[in-house]
Design a protein around this motif. Structure first.
Motif, PDB file in Angstrom:
ATOM      1  N   HIS A  80     -24.030  -5.524 -29.823  1.00 40.72           N
ATOM      2  CA  HIS A  80     -22.658  -5.616 -29.884  1.00 40.72           C
ATOM      3  C   HIS A  80     -22.191  -4.538 -28.903  1.00 40.72           C
ATOM      4  N   HIS A  81     -22.629  -3.201 -29.272  1.00 42.40           N
ATOM      5  CA  HIS A  81     -22.132  -2.081 -28.296  1.00 42.40           C
ATOM      6  C   HIS A  81     -22.610  -2.064 -26.851  1.00 42.40           C
ATOM      7  N   ARG A  82     -23.812  -2.789 -26.519  1.00 41.36           N
ATOM      8  CA  ARG A  82     -24.207  -2.987 -25.150  1.00 41.36           C
ATOM      9  C   ARG A  82     -23.310  -4.120 -24.746  1.00 41.36           C
ATOM     10  N   ARG A  83     -22.723  -5.019 -25.455  1.00 41.83           N
ATOM     11  CA  ARG A  83     -22.140  -6.277 -24.774  1.00 41.83           C
ATOM     12  C   ARG A  83     -20.597  -5.641 -24.395  1.00 41.83           C
ATOM     13  N   ARG A  84     -19.931  -4.609 -25.156  1.00 39.22           N
ATOM     14  CA  ARG A  84     -18.758  -3.921 -24.810  1.00 39.22           C
ATOM     15  C   ARG A  84     -18.730  -3.307 -23.731  1.00 39.22           C
ATOM     16  N   ARG A  85     -20.000  -2.834 -23.360  1.00 36.49           N
ATOM     17  CA  ARG A  85     -20.011  -1.991 -22.120  1.00 36.49           C
ATOM     18  C   ARG A  85     -20.339  -2.466 -20.899  1.00 36.49           C
ATOM     19  N   VAL A  86     -20.824  -3.767 -21.040  1.00 35.94           N
ATOM     20  CA  VAL A  86     -20.882  -4.362 -19.765  1.00 35.94           C
ATOM     21  C   VAL A  86     -19.667  -4.540 -18.736  1.00 35.94           C
ATOM     22  N   PRO A  87     -18.497  -5.099 -19.399  1.00 35.33           N
ATOM     23  CA  PRO A  87     -17.388  -5.371 -18.342  1.00 35.33           C
ATOM     24  C   PRO A  87     -16.992  -4.138 -17.750  1.00 35.33           C
ATOM     25  N   PHE A  88     -17.021  -2.940 -18.307  1.00 38.93           N
ATOM     26  CA  PHE A  88     -16.772  -1.470 -17.837  1.00 38.93           C
ATOM     27  C   PHE A  88     -17.606  -1.499 -16.510  1.00 38.93           C
ATOM     28  N   ALA A  89     -19.053  -1.386 -16.858  1.00 42.56           N
ATOM     29  CA  ALA A  89     -19.963  -1.293 -15.960  1.00 42.56           C
ATOM     30  C   ALA A  89     -19.495  -2.133 -14.695  1.00 42.56           C
ATOM     31  N   ARG A  90     -19.411  -3.422 -15.003  1.00 44.32           N
ATOM     32  CA  ARG A  90     -18.902  -4.493 -13.840  1.00 44.32           C
ATOM     33  C   ARG A  90     -17.663  -3.826 -13.115  1.00 44.32           C
ATOM     34  N   ALA A  91     -16.724  -3.566 -13.881  1.00 46.80           N
ATOM     35  CA  ALA A  91     -15.335  -3.059 -13.405  1.00 46.80           C
ATOM     36  C   ALA A  91     -15.709  -1.608 -12.415  1.00 46.80           C
ATOM     37  N   ALA A  92     -16.515  -1.006 -12.809  1.00 44.58           N
ATOM     38  CA  ALA A  92     -16.799   0.098 -12.015  1.00 44.58           C
ATOM     39  C   ALA A  92     -17.427  -0.100 -10.692  1.00 44.58           C
ATOM     40  N   ALA A  93     -18.472  -1.146 -10.653  1.00 43.78           N
ATOM     41  CA  ALA A  93     -19.068  -1.536  -9.574  1.00 43.78           C
ATOM     42  C   ALA A  93     -18.112  -2.483  -8.384  1.00 43.78           C
ATOM     43  N   ARG A 111     -12.326 -13.663 -10.840  1.00 42.80           N
ATOM     44  CA  ARG A 111     -13.036 -15.007 -11.364  1.00 42.80           C
ATOM     45  C   ARG A 111     -13.781 -14.309 -12.503  1.00 42.80           C
ATOM     46  N   THR A 112     -14.061 -13.066 -12.694  1.00 44.24           N
ATOM     47  CA  THR A 112     -14.910 -12.413 -13.523  1.00 44.24           C
ATOM     48  C   THR A 112     -14.097 -11.750 -14.803  1.00 44.24           C
ATOM     49  N   ALA A 113     -14.873 -11.449 -15.748  1.00 41.23           N
ATOM     50  CA  ALA A 113     -14.225 -10.748 -16.871  1.00 41.23           C
ATOM     51  C   ALA A 113     -14.052  -9.230 -16.529  1.00 41.23           C
ATOM     52  N   ALA A 114     -14.854  -8.633 -15.441  1.00 38.07           N
ATOM     53  CA  ALA A 114     -14.316  -7.472 -15.341  1.00 38.07           C
ATOM     54  C   ALA A 114     -13.110  -7.232 -14.398  1.00 38.07           C
ATOM     55  N   ALA A 115     -12.221  -8.235 -14.155  1.00 41.26           N
ATOM     56  CA  ALA A 115     -11.185  -8.221 -13.459  1.00 41.26           C
ATOM     57  C   ALA A 115      -9.888  -7.083 -13.745  1.00 41.26           C
ATOM     58  N   GLY A 116      -9.883  -7.408 -14.979  1.00 42.48           N
ATOM     59  CA  GLY A 116      -8.621  -6.332 -15.689  1.00 42.48           C
ATOM     60  C   GLY A 116      -8.902  -5.079 -15.775  1.00 42.48           C
ATOM     61  N   PRO A 117     -10.167  -4.498 -16.150  1.00 41.41           N
ATOM     62  CA  PRO A 117     -10.627  -3.228 -15.899  1.00 41.41           C
ATOM     63  C   PRO A 117     -10.701  -2.675 -14.489  1.00 41.41           C
ATOM     64  N   ALA A 118     -11.401  -3.382 -13.712  1.00 38.79           N
ATOM     65  CA  ALA A 118     -11.327  -2.841 -12.250  1.00 38.79           C
ATOM     66  C   ALA A 118     -10.111  -2.727 -11.603  1.00 38.79           C
ATOM     67  N   ILE A 119      -9.112  -3.541 -11.911  1.00 39.90           N
ATOM     68  CA  ILE A 119      -8.097  -3.436 -11.109  1.00 39.90           C
ATOM     69  C   ILE A 119      -7.189  -2.265 -11.696  1.00 39.90           C
ATOM     70  N   LEU A 120      -7.368  -2.234 -13.015  1.00 35.16           N
ATOM     71  CA  LEU A 120      -6.788  -0.809 -13.849  1.00 35.16           C
ATOM     72  C   LEU A 120      -7.421   0.335 -13.252  1.00 35.16           C
ATOM     73  N   ILE A 121      -8.429   0.546 -13.035  1.00 38.01           N
ATOM     74  CA  ILE A 121      -9.392   1.660 -12.376  1.00 38.01           C
ATOM     75  C   ILE A 121      -8.915   2.073 -11.110  1.00 38.01           C
ATOM     76  N   ALA A 122      -8.608   0.717 -10.241  1.00 37.88           N
ATOM     77  CA  ALA A 122      -8.339   1.101  -8.899  1.00 37.88           C
ATOM     78  C   ALA A 122      -7.015   1.275  -8.605  1.00 37.88           C
ATOM     79  N   ALA A 123      -5.929   0.923  -9.596  1.00 40.81           N
ATOM     80  CA  ALA A 123      -4.754   0.995  -9.240  1.00 40.81           C
ATOM     81  C   ALA A 123      -4.346   2.799  -9.598  1.00 40.81           C
ATOM     82  N   VAL A 124      -5.257   2.969 -10.797  1.00 37.77           N
ATOM     83  CA  VAL A 124      -4.969   4.366 -11.349  1.00 37.77           C
ATOM     84  C   VAL A 124      -5.388   5.160 -10.207  1.00 37.77           C
TER      85      VAL A 124
END
Length: 381
Positions: A4-17, A346-359
């Motif tokens: 479960h912990h690993r699954r929570r980290r995947v979106p943020f890793a994708r977001a950073a990429a 179109r990916t689950a990383a969209a929200g975190p990625a846009i947040l990080i980029a905008a910040v």
């Protein structure tokens, strides 16, 4: 639990990429953030009235003093009064440097540049420029065909690279403008046909090397929800900055850089904040806000060209070419970044990625805003 912990980290890793891919695709073509600090422009104005030819040069103060091999107390001076004192006291060394690298020829015969009015200072984009005046003594009385050559601040000196000299002239009422660089160091002034290609490239370079303008476009793209929104916002930005760019470039509008530059930085912060809003009201107000900020960006573009003469067709052609260069690069950046954003959404990383980029974009704008406000206050002190 570990699964479960690993699954929570995947979106943020994708977001950073995803953030890295978007910012690298858009910002890397713009060159290093220090691009404004590693290049410079020189400005030359040539006037011929009958048999008299005068030259006025504007050269970045600290770079000029370094290139003339003066002491640190000269090129490190920041107080305008001290800069003018150093410039006047070292006038011989400055003249020697300049006259060895800037030349005026009349009918293929070299003119002798004699010092004219006392040196002065002028602010350009919050930087001090030395204003140097010369009278060209040419053989044979009234000069015929004039040409100017520039080797000011060459790459070999190691202080800056890719120096461009923007030349404007008035020959008994016939006006023109052109640009000199290492690849084309000489221009014939009687050839009043404007250098359309040179000014187009100059405009393209200015947007590419102007990281603040690039990040503003990135913020607009982050806030776009559809291709229609991208086109609308890009159109608002284009129309707005084109209007003020042309007006300012022809000397009809003049707003101090100490005001324009901080507000341009603030526009990046505002665009980044708007990119995070999902409210319909934000989407509805985005085009007019983009238009308002585009007006300010146009003033910033105009200051780079450094031409503030009155009306002439030659000047208008140069301004249009410069502006088209800006637009071409803007379209290329949008064409690169928007498809990446479509894929990202179109990916689950969209929200975190846009947040990080905008910040990140907003933080850069906020840093520049504070830096430019402090620089403006220091310049007025």
């Amino acid at each position: 639990m570990m699964h479960h912990h690993r699954r929570r980290r995947v979106p943020f890793a994708r977001a950073a990429a995803a953030v890295g891919a978007i910012l690298l695709a858009v910002v890397l073509p713009a060159g290093p953030a220090a691009a404004h600090d590693s290049t410079t422009s020189a400005y030359a104005e040539i006037e011929r009235l009958g048999s008299e030819v005068t030259v006025e040069l504007e050269l970045e103060y600290d770079l000029l003093m370094k290139s003339a091999w003066l002491y640190a107390e000269a090129y490190e001076a920041t107080d305008p009064a001290e800069q003018l004192r150093q410039l006047t006291g070292n006038a011989d060394a400055v003249d020697e440097y300049v006259t060895e690298r800037f030349a005026v020829d009349a009918d293929d015969s070299r003119c002798l540049l004699e010092r004219g009015d006392a040196p002065d200072l002028r602010q350009r984009n919050d930087r001090a420029f030395a204003v140097l005046s010369y009278v060209a003594e040419c053989r044979g009385g009234e000069p015929g065909t004039l040409a100017v050559s520039s080797a000011l601040f060459p790459d070999i000196e190691g202080f800056v690279h890719d120096t461009e000299t923007l030349v404007s002239w008035d020959l008994d009422g016939a006006r023109g403008s052109g640009m000199l660089d290492a690849g084309a160091p000489t221009i014939e002034l009687d050839a009043t046909a404007p250098q359309f290609g040179a000014f187009f490239v100059l405009g393209a370079e200015h947007l590419l090397l102007g990281l603040d303008h690039v990040l503003f476009l990135v913020a607009l793209l982050l806030g776009a929800r559809s291709i229609r929104g991208v086109v609308l916002n890009a159109r608002m930005f284009t129309v707005a900055h084109s209007v003020t760019f042309l007006l300012a470039g022809m000397g009809l509008v003049n707003v101090p850089a100490a005001i324009v530059e901080p507000v341009i930085a603030l526009s990046i912060v505002a665009a980044a904040a708007a990119a995070l809003s999902r409210r319909e009201t934000a989407a509805r107000w985005r085009p007019p806000v983009v238009f308002a900020f585009g007006l300010l960006h146009g003033l910033g573009f105009a200051s780079a060209l450094g031409i503030d003469e009155g009306w002439s067709w030659e000047l208008l052609s140069s301004l249009i070419a410069f502006n088209l260069g800006i637009e071409a690069v803007q379209l290329v950046l949008i064409a690169i970044a928007f498809p990446l954003l479509v894929l990202l959404r179109r990916t689950a990383a969209a929200g975190p990625a846009i947040l990080i980029a905008a910040v990140l974009v907003g933080a850069a704008g906020l840093f520049w805003f504070v830096e430019r406000v402090i620089a403006g206050v220091s310049a007025m002190a």
